[in-house]
Design a protein around this motif. Sequence first.
Motif, short mmCIF file in Angstrom:
data_model
loop_
_atom_site.label_atom_id
_atom_site.label_comp_id
_atom_site.label_asym_id
_atom_site.label_seq_id
_atom_site.Cartn_x
_atom_site.Cartn_y
_atom_site.Cartn_z
N MET A 177 86.84 103.77 80.56
CA MET A 177 87.85 103.78 81.64
C MET A 177 88.48 102.39 81.80
O MET A 177 89.70 102.28 81.91
CB MET A 177 87.23 104.26 82.94
CG MET A 177 86.98 105.74 82.95
SD MET A 177 86.26 106.28 84.52
CE MET A 177 86.46 108.04 84.36
N TYR A 178 87.65 101.36 81.80
CA TYR A 178 88.21 100.01 81.88
C TYR A 178 89.00 99.67 80.62
O TYR A 178 90.03 99.00 80.68
CB TYR A 178 87.12 98.97 82.16
CG TYR A 178 86.73 98.95 83.61
CD1 TYR A 178 87.65 98.60 84.60
CD2 TYR A 178 85.44 99.27 84.01
CE1 TYR A 178 87.30 98.59 85.94
CE2 TYR A 178 85.07 99.26 85.35
CZ TYR A 178 86.01 98.92 86.31
OH TYR A 178 85.66 98.90 87.63
N TYR A 179 88.53 100.14 79.47
CA TYR A 179 89.25 99.93 78.22
C TYR A 179 90.66 100.55 78.31
O TYR A 179 91.65 99.91 77.96
CB TYR A 179 88.46 100.55 77.07
CG TYR A 179 89.07 100.34 75.72
CD1 TYR A 179 88.90 99.15 75.04
CD2 TYR A 179 89.80 101.36 75.11
CE1 TYR A 179 89.46 98.96 73.78
CE2 TYR A 179 90.36 101.19 73.86
CZ TYR A 179 90.19 99.99 73.19
OH TYR A 179 90.74 99.81 71.96
N SER A 180 90.72 101.76 78.84
CA SER A 180 92.01 102.43 79.02
C SER A 180 92.89 101.66 80.00
O SER A 180 94.11 101.55 79.80
CB SER A 180 91.81 103.86 79.53
OG SER A 180 91.10 104.62 78.61
N ASP A 181 92.29 101.14 81.06
CA ASP A 181 93.05 100.33 82.02
C ASP A 181 93.66 99.11 81.34
O ASP A 181 94.81 98.75 81.61
CB ASP A 181 92.16 99.85 83.17
CG ASP A 181 91.81 100.94 84.16
OD1 ASP A 181 92.49 101.98 84.16
OD2 ASP A 181 90.86 100.75 84.94
N VAL A 182 92.90 98.48 80.46
CA VAL A 182 93.41 97.30 79.74
C VAL A 182 94.57 97.71 78.83
O VAL A 182 95.62 97.05 78.82
CB VAL A 182 92.29 96.61 78.93
CG1 VAL A 182 92.86 95.52 78.03
CG2 VAL A 182 91.24 96.03 79.87
N LEU A 183 94.40 98.80 78.09
CA LEU A 183 95.49 99.27 77.23
C LEU A 183 96.75 99.54 78.06
O LEU A 183 97.86 99.13 77.67
CB LEU A 183 95.08 100.54 76.48
CG LEU A 183 94.01 100.39 75.41
CD1 LEU A 183 93.65 101.77 74.84
CD2 LEU A 183 94.45 99.45 74.30
N ASN A 184 96.60 100.19 79.20
CA ASN A 184 97.75 100.48 80.05
C ASN A 184 98.39 99.20 80.61
O ASN A 184 99.61 99.10 80.69
CB ASN A 184 97.36 101.42 81.20
CG ASN A 184 97.38 102.87 80.78
OD1 ASN A 184 98.16 103.27 79.93
ND2 ASN A 184 96.50 103.65 81.37
N ARG A 185 97.58 98.25 81.00
CA ARG A 185 98.12 97.01 81.55
C ARG A 185 98.93 96.24 80.51
O ARG A 185 99.88 95.55 80.86
CB ARG A 185 97.01 96.16 82.15
CG ARG A 185 96.62 96.68 83.52
CD ARG A 185 95.53 95.88 84.19
NE ARG A 185 95.45 96.25 85.58
CZ ARG A 185 94.98 97.40 86.04
NH1 ARG A 185 94.53 98.30 85.21
NH2 ARG A 185 94.97 97.66 87.33
N PHE A 186 98.56 96.35 79.24
CA PHE A 186 99.30 95.68 78.18
C PHE A 186 100.31 96.61 77.52
O PHE A 186 100.85 96.32 76.46
CB PHE A 186 98.34 95.06 77.16
CG PHE A 186 97.65 93.83 77.68
CD1 PHE A 186 98.32 92.62 77.74
CD2 PHE A 186 96.34 93.89 78.13
CE1 PHE A 186 97.69 91.47 78.23
CE2 PHE A 186 95.70 92.75 78.62
CZ PHE A 186 96.39 91.54 78.66
N LYS A 187 100.54 97.77 78.16
CA LYS A 187 101.56 98.74 77.72
C LYS A 187 101.35 99.20 76.27
O LYS A 187 102.31 99.37 75.51
CB LYS A 187 102.97 98.17 77.88
CG LYS A 187 103.25 97.53 79.22
CD LYS A 187 103.74 98.51 80.23
CE LYS A 187 104.16 97.84 81.52
NZ LYS A 187 103.15 97.81 82.54
N VAL A 188 100.08 99.39 75.88
CA VAL A 188 99.77 99.93 74.56
C VAL A 188 99.85 101.45 74.67
O VAL A 188 99.11 102.05 75.45
CB VAL A 188 98.37 99.49 74.08
CG1 VAL A 188 98.02 100.15 72.75
CG2 VAL A 188 98.28 97.98 74.00
#
Length: 117
Positions: free
Chosen positions: A78-89
């Motif tokens: 979940m945190y990994y997904s949050d990071v991807l979303n924050r960097f617009k991946v």
Amino acid sequence: MKENLSIEEMLKMSKSLWENNKEKWAPMEPNHGKTFILYMIEEIGEVISIVKKKGEDQIMNDPKVREHFVEEMCDVLMYYSDVLNRFKVNKEEFSKIYKEKYKNNMNRDYIKEHAEG
């Protein structure tokens, strides 16, 4: 029906969870990405703790321990997904690069690389 969560669904769920809590949580922006990487590392620590305290046998054979282990692994993702979303991946970019990395790793000689230092 078997469950099978795609990277697309994970990213959508991450955004949805953030939308539901955006008044309380950090903005979905790159400058907050490092904070969420640290949260992810904290969750990895919780996974490590389960492995150390309970061991592989209990993780594989005790349903309660296994559920707790998988739950903590889900927190990591979940945190990994949050990071991807924050960097617009997006799903396409992630999938393309993941597959390229996989292909490269399939052709690596890990023993030779580690011997060379």
